[in-house]
Write a protein that holds these residues in place. Structure first.
Motif, PDB file in Angstrom:
ATOM      1  N   SER A   1      -4.227  -7.766   3.527  1.00 12.84           N
ATOM      2  CA  SER A   1      -3.377  -7.030   4.478  1.00 12.84           C
ATOM      3  C   SER A   1      -2.488  -6.025   3.763  1.00 12.84           C
ATOM      4  CB  SER A   1      -2.483  -8.003   5.253  1.00 12.84           C
ATOM      5  OG  SER A   1      -3.238  -9.064   5.761  1.00 12.84           O
ATOM      6  N   PRO A   2      -3.080  -4.991   3.164  1.00 10.66           N
ATOM      7  CA  PRO A   2      -2.226  -3.960   2.553  1.00 10.66           C
ATOM      8  C   PRO A   2      -1.424  -3.240   3.642  1.00 10.66           C
ATOM      9  CG  PRO A   2      -4.529  -3.243   2.579  1.00 10.66           C
ATOM     10  CD  PRO A   2      -4.514  -4.658   3.071  1.00 10.66           C
ATOM     11  N   HIS A   3      -0.325  -2.561   3.236  1.00 12.79           N
ATOM     12  CA  HIS A   3       0.563  -1.909   4.203  1.00 12.79           C
ATOM     13  C   HIS A   3      -0.185  -1.022   5.188  1.00 12.79           C
ATOM     14  CE1 HIS A   3       4.143  -3.430   2.548  1.00 12.79           C
ATOM     15  NE2 HIS A   3       4.047  -2.800   1.374  1.00 12.79           N
ATOM     16  N   PHE A   4      -1.130  -0.235   4.660  1.00 13.52           N
ATOM     17  CA  PHE A   4      -1.776   0.734   5.571  1.00 13.52           C
ATOM     18  C   PHE A   4      -2.568   0.024   6.671  1.00 13.52           C
ATOM     19  CE2 PHE A   4      -6.333   0.733   4.690  1.00 13.52           C
ATOM     20  CZ  PHE A   4      -6.436   0.205   3.410  1.00 13.52           C
ATOM     21  N   ALA A   5      -3.124  -1.140   6.342  1.00  9.29           N
ATOM     22  CA  ALA A   5      -3.902  -1.878   7.346  1.00  9.29           C
ATOM     23  C   ALA A   5      -2.983  -2.451   8.423  1.00  9.29           C
ATOM     24  CB  ALA A   5      -4.699  -2.993   6.680  1.00  9.29           C
ATOM     25  N   VAL A   6      -1.819  -2.949   8.000  1.00  8.90           N
ATOM     26  CA  VAL A   6      -0.854  -3.505   8.948  1.00  8.90           C
ATOM     27  C   VAL A   6      -0.321  -2.391   9.853  1.00  8.90           C
ATOM     28  CG1 VAL A   6       1.371  -4.682   9.165  1.00  8.90           C
ATOM     29  CG2 VAL A   6      -0.228  -5.337   7.327  1.00  8.90           C
ATOM     30  N   ARG A   7       0.074  -1.276   9.189  1.00  2.89           N
ATOM     31  CA  ARG A   7       0.666  -0.161   9.931  1.00  2.89           C
ATOM     32  C   ARG A   7      -0.300   0.409  10.966  1.00  2.89           C
ATOM     33  NH1 ARG A   7       1.350   3.868   6.220  1.00  2.89           N
ATOM     34  NH2 ARG A   7       1.977   2.259   4.733  1.00  2.89           N
ATOM     35  N   HIS A   8      -1.570   0.489  10.599  1.00  4.81           N
ATOM     36  CA  HIS A   8      -2.550   1.103  11.505  1.00  4.81           C
ATOM     37  C   HIS A   8      -3.326   0.075  12.316  1.00  4.81           C
ATOM     38  CE1 HIS A   8      -1.909   5.253  10.220  1.00  4.81           C
ATOM     39  NE2 HIS A   8      -1.571   4.689   9.076  1.00  4.81           N
ATOM     40  N   LYS A   9      -2.887  -1.174  12.200  1.00  4.82           N
ATOM     41  CA  LYS A   9      -3.442  -2.252  13.043  1.00  4.82           C
ATOM     42  C   LYS A   9      -4.969  -2.374  12.945  1.00  4.82           C
ATOM     43  CE  LYS A   9       0.278  -2.293  16.454  1.00  4.82           C
ATOM     44  NZ  LYS A   9       1.097  -1.163  15.906  1.00  4.82           N
ATOM     45  N   VAL A  10      -5.439  -2.391  11.710  1.00  4.77           N
ATOM     46  CA  VAL A  10      -6.857  -2.702  11.500  1.00  4.77           C
ATOM     47  C   VAL A  10      -6.918  -4.008  10.702  1.00  4.77           C
ATOM     48  CG1 VAL A  10      -7.639  -0.299  11.509  1.00  4.77           C
ATOM     49  CG2 VAL A  10      -6.977  -1.363   9.329  1.00  4.77           C
ATOM     50  N   SER A  11      -7.987  -4.765  10.902  1.00  2.00           N
ATOM     51  CA  SER A  11      -8.164  -5.933  10.035  1.00  2.00           C
ATOM     52  C   SER A  11      -9.114  -5.536   8.920  1.00  2.00           C
ATOM     53  CB  SER A  11      -8.700  -7.124  10.833  1.00  2.00           C
ATOM     54  OG  SER A  11     -10.083  -6.964  11.049  1.00  2.00           O
ATOM     55  N   LEU A  12      -8.894  -6.102   7.759  1.00  2.00           N
ATOM     56  CA  LEU A  12      -9.631  -5.658   6.578  1.00  2.00           C
ATOM     57  C   LEU A  12     -10.122  -6.862   5.773  1.00  2.00           C
ATOM     58  CD1 LEU A  12     -10.591  -3.515   4.611  1.00  2.00           C
ATOM     59  CD2 LEU A  12      -8.251  -3.266   3.793  1.00  2.00           C
ATOM     60  N   ASP A  13     -11.434  -7.020   5.735  1.00  2.00           N
ATOM     61  CA  ASP A  13     -12.048  -8.071   4.922  1.00  2.00           C
ATOM     62  C   ASP A  13     -12.787  -7.425   3.760  1.00  2.00           C
ATOM     63  OD1 ASP A  13     -11.135 -10.052   6.575  1.00  2.00           O
ATOM     64  OD2 ASP A  13     -13.099 -10.580   7.418  1.00  2.00           O
ATOM     65  N   ILE A  14     -12.796  -8.131   2.643  1.00  2.00           N
ATOM     66  CA  ILE A  14     -13.485  -7.630   1.454  1.00  2.00           C
ATOM     67  C   ILE A  14     -14.655  -8.553   1.145  1.00  2.00           C
ATOM     68  CG2 ILE A  14     -13.225  -6.916  -0.955  1.00  2.00           C
ATOM     69  CD1 ILE A  14     -11.210  -5.538   0.903  1.00  2.00           C
ATOM     70  N   LEU A  15     -15.836  -7.982   1.043  1.00  2.86           N
ATOM     71  CA  LEU A  15     -16.999  -8.769   0.608  1.00  2.86           C
ATOM     72  C   LEU A  15     -17.063  -8.649  -0.913  1.00  2.86           C
ATOM     73  CD1 LEU A  15     -19.525 -10.426   1.428  1.00  2.86           C
ATOM     74  CD2 LEU A  15     -20.788  -8.268   1.464  1.00  2.86           C
ATOM     75  N   ARG A  16     -16.695  -9.721  -1.581  1.00  7.74           N
ATOM     76  CA  ARG A  16     -16.489  -9.660  -3.030  1.00  7.74           C
ATOM     77  C   ARG A  16     -17.799  -9.860  -3.801  1.00  7.74           C
ATOM     78  NH1 ARG A  16     -11.105 -10.237  -4.993  1.00  7.74           N
ATOM     79  NH2 ARG A  16     -12.139  -9.989  -7.003  1.00  7.74           N
ATOM     80  N   LEU A  17     -18.659  -8.851  -3.767  1.00  7.00           N
ATOM     81  CA  LEU A  17     -19.908  -8.943  -4.533  1.00  7.00           C
ATOM     82  C   LEU A  17     -19.639  -8.941  -6.042  1.00  7.00           C
ATOM     83  CD1 LEU A  17     -22.301  -6.496  -2.609  1.00  7.00           C
ATOM     84  CD2 LEU A  17     -21.951  -8.936  -2.253  1.00  7.00           C
TER      85      LEU A  17
END
Ligand SMILES: *Cc1c(COP(=O)(O)O)cnc(C)c1O
Length: 296
Positions: free
Chosen positions: A12-28
Motif C-alpha cells: 500500500s504505497p502512498h500513491f495507491a492509497v491516495r488514488h484508491k487502487v489495490s496493488l498486489d505484487i506477483l513476486r517472480l
C-alpha cells in the motif's frame, strides 16, 4: 527443479492509497535464486525442445549483464545440457559478475564484435558442428511467450483489472496477453528508448484473437534508454524498498513500477482498479551499480 510457487504480496504505497487502487505484487523474483523471475517461464519450452531433439546443449545471445544469459546457463546445467553464450562486444579484461556466474554454471562464452553480433546466422554457422539448440536473444519467440503465459495460470488472477509488466523483447508481455480475460488489461512498460518496432514484434507472437485483446504499451518510462539510470531512478528504488519492502532492479522492474505509479496518478489506471504488478526478477543486475547507492 526447486522452484517456489510465486507469492502474491499486497502493498500500500502512498500513491495507491491516495488514488484508491489495490496493488498486489506477483513476486517472480522469489521463485529461484538464480533463474530469476520471468526467465524460467520463457526458457522452459526451449529447454524441452533441446532435450527432445537430443541436442548436446543450448546456445543463446546477450550482453555482459544479461539476466537471460545467466538464467540460461543455470537452467541448462540443471537439465544436463551444455550451454554456450554469444556475448556482444570484445572480451573485457575482467568479466562482469553476471558472466563469471554464467561460467560457474558451465557456460562457454564467445565474445563477438557488435557488427558480427548483428549477423546471427553467421555465428550459428560457425558453431554448426556442435549440435546445439539455438535460443533467440532474451528468449524471444512463440515458445518463450507460451511459457510466459503460464505466469497467469490459475483462477487467482481473475480478480485483477490491470496487470503491469516491464517489456524488453516483449515476450513476457505477449505471454500475459494470451491469458487475460475480457475484463482485464495488460500494460507493458518498454524499458528501451523509442523502441517502436516492439509493437510489431509482440504482434508476431500473438494470433488474430489475441491481437484484439486489451493491451497497451508505454514508451515514456525508459529513463534515458536501455540499462540507463540516474539519481532519480535510484532514489525511487530506495524509497520503494523502504516503504514497501520490495527490491527492484534498475534495468526493468524499477522503470515498470515507476510507470505504474505515474499511470495511476494520471488516472490512466482509474481509482477502484485492482492492479497486479508482475515482478519479473533480475535483481542480480543491480550488482553492476556502485556499492552503497542502493539501500538493499
Ligand atoms: C528479461 C527481463 C525482462 C524482459 O522480459 P521480455 O520478455 O524480454 O520483455 C523484464 N524484467 C526482467 C527483470 C528481466 O530480467
Amino acid at each position: 527443479m526447486n522452484f517456489q510457487q510465486p507469492a502474491i504480496i499486497n502493498i500500500s504505497p502512498h500513491f495507491a492509497v491516495r488514488h484508491k487502487v489495490s496493488l498486489d505484487i506477483l513476486r517472480l523474483d522469489l521463485i529461484h535464486p538464480v533463474i530469476s523471475g520471468n526467465k524460467w517461464y520463457k526458457l522452459k519450452y526451449y529447454l524441452q525442445h533441446a532435450i527432445d531433439n537430443k541436442a548436446t546443449g543450448i546456445a543463446t545471445f546477450g550482453g555482459a549483464f544479461s539476466n537471460h544469459i545467466l538464467a540460461a546457463a543455470c537452467a541448462a546445467q540443471i537439465n544436463g545440457l551444455k550451454s554456450f553464450g554469444i556475448i556482444r562486444g570484445e572480451k573485457p579484461k575482467l568479466l562482469s559478475h553476471t558472466l563469471k556466474n554464467a561460467v560457474q554454471y558451465g557456460m562457454e562464452l564467445y565474445f563477438i564484435s557488435r557488427k558480427e553480433y548483428d549477423n546471427k546466422e553467421m555465428v550459428k554457422e560457425r558453431l554448426k558442428d556442435k549440435d546445439l539448440f539455438w535460443i533467440d536473444e532474451g528468449g524471444y519467440g512463440t515458445d518463450g511467450a507460451k511459457g510466459a503465459s503460464e505466469i497467469l495460470d490459475g483462477a487467482a488472477f481473475d480478480k485483477y483489472s490491470h496487470i503491469v509488466v516491464a517489456a524488453g523483447t516483449g515476450t513476457t508481455f505477449a505471454g500475459l496477453i494470451k491469458k487475460i480475460k475480457p475484463h482485464q488489461q495488460v500494460i507493458g512498460i518498454s524499458v528501451m528508448k523509442n523502441n517502436y518496432s516492439l509493437r510489431e514484434e509482440i504482434n508476431s507472437l500473438l494470433n488474430n484473437n489475441e491481437r484484439k485483446k486489451n493491451f497497451r504499451l508505454f514508451h515514456d518510462f525508459h529513463f534515458g534508454g536501455y540499462a540507463k539510470n540516474n539519481d532519480k531512478l535510484i532514489n525511487y528504488m530506495n524509497i520503494v524498498y523502504e516503504s514497501s519492502d520490495m527490491p527492484l532492479d534498475f534495468v526493468y522492474t524499477a522503470k515498470a513500477f515507476y510507470g505504474l505509479q505515474k499511470l495511476t496518478e494520471e488516472d490512466f489506471i482509474p481509482s477502484g482498479s485492482k492492479i497486479l504488478f508482475v515482478h519479473t526478477g533480475g535483481l542480480q543486475g543491480n550488482l553492476s551499480l556502485p556499492k552503497g547507492v542502493l539501500k538493499f
